[in-house]
Enzyme design. Structure first.
Site, PDB file in Angstrom:
ATOM      1  N   THR A 185     -40.943   2.141  50.739  1.00  0.00           N
ATOM      2  CA  THR A 185     -41.854   1.957  49.247  1.00  0.00           C
ATOM      3  C   THR A 185     -41.696   1.771  48.074  1.00  0.00           C
ATOM      4  OG1 THR A 185     -42.846   4.275  49.475  1.00  0.00           O
ATOM      5  CG2 THR A 185     -43.855   2.931  50.816  1.00  0.00           C
ATOM      6  N   GLU A 330     -46.675   1.666  55.402  1.00  0.00           N
ATOM      7  CA  GLU A 330     -46.916   1.911  56.065  1.00  0.00           C
ATOM      8  C   GLU A 330     -47.437   1.548  56.997  1.00  0.00           C
ATOM      9  OE1 GLU A 330     -47.338   2.388  52.152  1.00  0.00           O
ATOM     10  OE2 GLU A 330     -46.288   4.739  51.921  1.00  0.00           O
ATOM     11  N   LYS A 434     -61.827   8.407  35.822  1.00  0.00           N
ATOM     12  CA  LYS A 434     -62.780   9.283  35.745  1.00  0.00           C
ATOM     13  C   LYS A 434     -63.533   9.340  34.471  1.00  0.00           C
ATOM     14  CE  LYS A 434     -63.445  12.701  39.446  1.00  0.00           C
ATOM     15  NZ  LYS A 434     -63.476  13.586  40.396  1.00  0.00           N
ATOM     16  N   TRP A 439     -66.415   8.217  39.355  1.00  0.00           N
ATOM     17  CA  TRP A 439     -65.575   7.146  39.534  1.00  0.00           C
ATOM     18  C   TRP A 439     -66.016   5.934  38.959  1.00  0.00           C
ATOM     19  CZ3 TRP A 439     -63.832   8.072  44.789  1.00  0.00           C
ATOM     20  CH2 TRP A 439     -62.240   9.365  44.925  1.00  0.00           C
TER      21      TRP A 439
HETATM   22  P1  AMP Z   1     -47.456  -1.742  49.371  1.00  0.00           P
HETATM   23  O1  AMP Z   1     -46.802  -0.538  50.229  1.00  0.00           O
HETATM   24  O2  AMP Z   1     -46.629  -1.743  48.019  1.00  0.00           O
HETATM   25  O3  AMP Z   1     -48.003  -3.124  49.791  1.00  0.00           O
HETATM   26  O4  AMP Z   1     -48.650  -1.650  48.609  1.00  0.00           O
HETATM   27  C1  AMP Z   1     -49.769  -0.999  49.151  1.00  0.00           C
HETATM   28  C2  AMP Z   1     -51.036  -1.119  48.191  1.00  0.00           C
HETATM   29  O5  AMP Z   1     -51.529  -2.155  47.556  1.00  0.00           O
HETATM   30  C3  AMP Z   1     -52.364  -0.443  48.798  1.00  0.00           C
HETATM   31  O6  AMP Z   1     -52.897   0.926  48.787  1.00  0.00           O
HETATM   32  C4  AMP Z   1     -53.046  -1.244  47.823  1.00  0.00           C
HETATM   33  O7  AMP Z   1     -53.543   0.428  47.067  1.00  0.00           O
HETATM   34  C5  AMP Z   1     -52.896  -2.285  47.913  1.00  0.00           C
HETATM   35  N1  AMP Z   1     -53.716  -3.802  47.985  1.00  0.00           N
HETATM   36  C6  AMP Z   1     -52.550  -4.223  49.383  1.00  0.00           C
HETATM   37  N2  AMP Z   1     -53.747  -5.021  49.866  1.00  0.00           N
HETATM   38  C7  AMP Z   1     -54.580  -5.027  48.773  1.00  0.00           C
HETATM   39  C8  AMP Z   1     -55.811  -5.809  48.612  1.00  0.00           C
HETATM   40  N3  AMP Z   1     -56.324  -6.624  49.776  1.00  0.00           N
HETATM   41  N4  AMP Z   1     -56.485  -5.535  47.909  1.00  0.00           N
HETATM   42  C9  AMP Z   1     -57.162  -4.576  47.407  1.00  0.00           C
HETATM   43  N5  AMP Z   1     -55.288  -4.027  46.878  1.00  0.00           N
HETATM   44  C10 AMP Z   1     -54.707  -4.064  47.802  1.00  0.00           C
END
Ligand code: AMP
Length: 536
Positions: A185, A330, A434, A439
């Site tokens: 990540t 993850e 916040k 929120w």
């Molecule tokens: P990554 O591990 O880099 O793919 O990032 C994951 C994060 O991207 C998630 O925990 C969300 O915060 C955001 N994310 C992924 N898909 C979406 C979605 N469809 N809508 C809003 N946020 C998303």
């Protein structure tokens, strides 16, 4: 008493064998950096995979070696996605767009024994070579003729490596829980963390994706992932598409060149694509500006970040139905997917449109809940927001080399879940604003402002405020063609669309927004840019 069914392991090799059986002549198209198209079928690609497997053995890599790739979406990267795990090794896709220090950290943390590198990234690796003690083999993803001059010791051309090898390979039967894929990540704080998938987790994720009420790929689909294979295996498309017998078009590095991508869609009759909102938005703007049509493309996944309703609706007009998929590295990566139920057809237009913005219902296999700050579970009433936690056979139980996480994985996302099971992301915990102890959902404000025709891109961030501790600031990239747009117009446009106290205290215009290495808007960088912001 044990059941009397066969103990056939769920392995990536089973996807390969299945595709060889049902889709041997299905196409695998790949576009290289210079625009050249290579045309293979799965049959040809899997012969090359066998040759590559022989080559990996000839390099005498450890049976559990982590083999790193720094590559765009193309057929060679596809081959690595099979040969490495099907020989029992671990395919470690490295995001080459990260800062070089992060790339170096990741290679060392994973102790990569070999690196397969697109020529474009060789200078970056040369510069850190002396600090990569575990790497014994350097392979450039090209032909012998295109092998660049390099200071990397014994740099070999991928095609030379394959040329020496036999076209068959005696594949081992692997334990389905054996590690198969590693992806770090990008981590907004601290060092990147490795997520280690297994053969079983990949197969189950793909089977669940392929259900008809989810992504539901079929052998009639031609799938083009714009999301990179270095970002959670292009959301598993190199595995899910062959599993379904769907064709694959791998678009190479120029994914943000909307003209090149729409040309490829038309040339290869692509039916299904997947991208983050920024890339969909680039395609939408290109189609709007040029009148180009892409009639074959009828469906796509928008995920990785929240997309605005305006984008969904404009892509509808171009004949492309976008569906919201939520996930994370993850989660290998997809956790939920949004398709309508029959009762949504009865909803008034506004509510029906709003329904699309939800992140959808969990894929079979994934459990979801929302909790408060003390870990108490919260109701699924579609109103109450809490931190989203998940469990499932393709959810990370521990980061690579780190202690086990809790039984439920804390996603770091804030969400609601409605009585039908639809989850809606309202924020990242880190991005939550916040104000006076309450929120505010930045995503909902962004979505509301994106409906204004003068707004090209918009982001809302929290900025320190003397009285409220934090207040929202709206940052907008204006649409060039829109005449005389003012911040005041935009703020008053929000009135009645969101709660009054959510309306940002100010709006600033910028030329561009910062993006992360995976193409998402970086709120972290934007907050840094505005950290000395003075409210009027
Ligand atoms: P990554 O591990 O880099 O793919 O990032 C994951 C994060 O991207 C998630 O925990 C969300 O915060 C955001 N994310 C992924 N898909 C979406 C979605 N469809 N809508 C809003 N946020 C998303």
């Amino acid at each position: 008493m044990k059941g009397l069914m066969m103990d056939a392991p769920l392995s990536i090799k089973t996807i390969m064998s299945h595709a060889e059986m049902i889709a041997a002549d299905t196409k695998l198209i790949s576009r290289s950096a210079d625009g050249d198209i290579s045309r293979l079928t799965y049959r040809h690609a899997f012969v090359r995979v066998a040759k590559l497997a022989n080559a990996l053995d000839r390099l005498e890599l450890d049976p559990e070696a982590r083999v790193g790739t720094l590559a765009w979406n193309d057929h060679r990267h596809f081959e690595l996605h099979y040969a490495i795990p099907c020989t029992g090794r671990i395919c470690h896709t490295i995001n080459p767009k990260l800062f070089p220090e992060q790339v170096r950290f990741i290679i060392n943390d994973a102790q990569n024994e070999a690196l397969f590198i697109d020529p474009e990234f060789i200078p970056m690796i040369e510069a850190m070579r002396d600090h990569l003690p575990s790497v014994k083999h350097w392979i450039a993803l090209c032909t012998a003729n295109n092998l660049p001059q390099s200071t990397l010791p014994n740099l070999q051309a991928y095609e030379s490596l394959l040329n020496r090898e036999q076209e068959s390979y005696d594949w081992p039967v692997l334990d389905e829980n054996r590690a198969s894929n590693l992806c770090y990540t990008s981590g907004t704080t601290g060092d990147p963390k490795g997520v280690l998938g297994s053969h079983r987790s990949i197969v189950l994720q793909c089977m669940s994706q392929n259900m008809a009420s989810q992504l539901g790929l079929t052998s009639e689909d031609v799938v083009m992932p714009l999301v990179p294979m270095f970002h959670v295996n292009a959301w598993c498309m190199p595995y899910s598409a062959p599993m379904a017998g769907a064709a694959l078009v791998l678009p190479g590095p120029q994914v943000s060149d909307a003209q090149a991508m729409t040309d490829l869609i038309n040339q290869e009759q692509v039916t299904f694509s997947l991208a983050v909102p920024t890339l969909w938005s680039g395609i939408n703007q290109f189609l709007n500006a040029t009148g180009t049509r892409i009639p074959s493309l009828n469906r796509g996944v928008i995920g990785g970040a929240a997309g605005a309703l305006k984008l969904y609706e404009e892509m509808d007009r171009h004949g492309v139905r976008l569906e919201n998929g939520w996930g994370m590295t993850e989660l290998s990566p997809i956790g939920s997917y949004n398709r309508y139920l029959p009762q949504h057809d009865q909803l008034p237009d506004d509510a029906r449109a709003d329904q699309r913005l939800k992140s959808g219902r969990p894929l079979f296999g994934i459990q979801m809940r929302i909790v408060d700050e003390d870990g108490n579970t919260l109701p699924h009433d579609g109103e109450t927001t809490g931190v989203l936690e998940i469990r499932g056979p393709w959810a990370c139980s521990a980061y690579y080399g780190k202690p086990r996480e809790h039984d439920w994985f804390n996603t770091g996302d804030v969400a609601t879940i409605d009585p039908l099971g639809y989850m809606r992301i309202t924020d990242r915990v880190k991005d939550v604003i916040k104000s006076g102890g309450e929120w505010i959902s930045s995503i909902e404000i962004e979505n509301a402002i994106m409906a204004h025709p003068g707004v090209r891109e918009a982001v809302v961030i929290g900025v320190a405020h003397q009285h409220w501790s934090e207040r929202p600031l709206l940052v907008v990239v204006p649409e060039e063609s829109y005449p005389l747009l003012t911040p005041e117009q935009l703020l008053s446009f929000l009135e009645g669309k969101i709660p009054k106290w959510w309306i940002p205290n100010a709006c600033e215009f910028v030329d561009t927004l910062p993006h992360t290495a995976t193409g998402k808007v970086s709120k972290k960088m934007l907050r840094e840019n505005f950290n000395r912001y003075q409210w009027a």
